[in-house]
Write an enzyme that holds these catalytic residues in place. Sequence first.
Site, mmCIF file in Angstrom:
data_model
loop_
_atom_site.group_PDB
_atom_site.id
_atom_site.type_symbol
_atom_site.label_atom_id
_atom_site.label_comp_id
_atom_site.label_asym_id
_atom_site.label_seq_id
_atom_site.Cartn_x
_atom_site.Cartn_y
_atom_site.Cartn_z
ATOM 1 C CG ASP A 1 -1.940 1.110 1.189
ATOM 2 O OD1 ASP A 1 -3.009 0.871 0.609
ATOM 3 O OD2 ASP A 1 -1.668 2.196 1.736
ATOM 4 C CB ILE A 2 0.966 4.253 -2.195
ATOM 5 C CG1 ILE A 2 1.281 3.405 -3.423
ATOM 6 C CG2 ILE A 2 1.748 5.567 -2.238
ATOM 7 C CD1 ILE A 2 0.848 4.036 -4.730
ATOM 8 C CG ASN B 1 -4.773 11.188 -5.051
ATOM 9 O OD1 ASN B 1 -4.083 11.389 -6.037
ATOM 10 N ND2 ASN B 1 -5.348 10.023 -4.803
ATOM 11 C CG HIS C 1 -7.649 12.912 -7.894
ATOM 12 N ND1 HIS C 1 -7.757 11.805 -7.088
ATOM 13 C CD2 HIS C 1 -8.407 13.875 -7.297
ATOM 14 C CE1 HIS C 1 -8.557 12.056 -6.070
ATOM 15 N NE2 HIS C 1 -8.969 13.321 -6.169
ATOM 16 C CG ASP D 1 -4.691 8.904 -11.999
ATOM 17 O OD1 ASP D 1 -5.002 8.270 -10.969
ATOM 18 O OD2 ASP D 1 -5.522 9.470 -12.733
ATOM 19 C CG ASP E 1 6.666 -18.985 -14.332
ATOM 20 O OD1 ASP E 1 5.499 -18.891 -14.764
ATOM 21 O OD2 ASP E 1 7.101 -20.003 -13.756
ATOM 22 C CD GLU F 1 -4.623 3.959 -1.310
ATOM 23 O OE1 GLU F 1 -4.830 4.195 -0.112
ATOM 24 O OE2 GLU F 1 -5.540 4.016 -2.167
ATOM 25 C CE LYS G 1 7.313 -20.677 -9.437
ATOM 26 N NZ LYS G 1 6.851 -21.402 -10.631
ATOM 27 N NE ARG H 1 18.854 -11.454 0.071
ATOM 28 C CZ ARG H 1 18.842 -12.772 0.219
ATOM 29 N NH1 ARG H 1 18.384 -13.545 -0.768
ATOM 30 N NH2 ARG H 1 19.258 -13.319 1.327
#
Length: 355
Positions: free
Chosen positions: A230-231, A238, A243, A247, A263, A273, A280, A289
């Site tokens: 989350d920012i 904003n 805005h 964006d 992958d 946001e 994986k 990391r």
Amino acid sequence: MFQSILSNLAIILLGHLLMSTLITYRERFSKHLLYIYTVVLFSTVSITMLYLPISFGDYRLDLSLIPLIFLALFRGWKITVPVLFIVSAWHFFMGSDETLSSIVFVLILPTIFTLLLYERKIPTNINLKILFIITACWIISDLPIILFIPNGMEIFKNTFLLRYISFLSVASIYCAFILIGYKNDRLKQRLEFLASHDPLTNLLNRNKFIEIVEVKMKESDTNHYIALLDIDHFKQLNDTHGHLTGDSVLKEISSIFNKYESDNLKVARYGGEEFIIYLKTVYDKQAVRTLEHIQNEIRTTPFHSNNGGSLHVTVSIGLAKFESGSRLYDVIHQADNHLYSAKNENRDQLVVSFD
């Protein structure tokens, strides 16, 4: 003559219909099998057209070169060369005493000429390029009349217009169907992309992300992780900068994600946001990391505001690991709880669910 032209056109359009069907259902075939089908199809079409020549008095014009021209122009060397070899071999063993010159001038030289002009992306001036290639290939294929037949130049002058119009008309109709097919295929790909990606960031949308991860979760030889990112202070950003700047920040962060995507790592916009990341790896440290690298790159990147200034942005991350018997939504919920903890700990944090 007109009956022969229509017969050639019918064969070439039937081949195009079959090729379009293969492309439409290409996901059902392996790449190797699709390659074989394409070679066999184009070889069959060209060989069939050998037996449907257009007669001009004592001289004939076969249009078997046309499929090879467009195959070379749109598909390149890898698939054109075997088709050219098969058609040339058939022509050689089934032909007359003049077969060798016909193979060289009617098949090999025009096809090689077209292959030299092959481009992976269709250029904007494709129609002019196709007209030039068709004309040049027709001239090359008619050279045996001038070079090897007594009074060949006179014969060429008397018949060249009809021969060229016949060649050009069939090639142009075939070209129109090919270009329509390409446009439809690009439109289909674009619609599929829009259905599975976020329109602002071009990252995967939530539904497509869930679909991909549910498949990857079945792999048992590695560890699977979900992270929610989350920012920090995005509402304040904003409100302060507008805005459009918000964006722009979302797009620039998405471009950072694209550097890491593979992958083994998939990213989607989860909402507003917030982003969701699938990883994986074999070891927990690798997952941590990787996220730290992403977090640090965002932290040190100068983002651009709408008024020309620069901004410094940080993100909070919650990371959870799939355990035996875990359900995807349970792991997402766990990552969300850790994200909540990261935001409560002064933000710009990475909180994990394991040591």
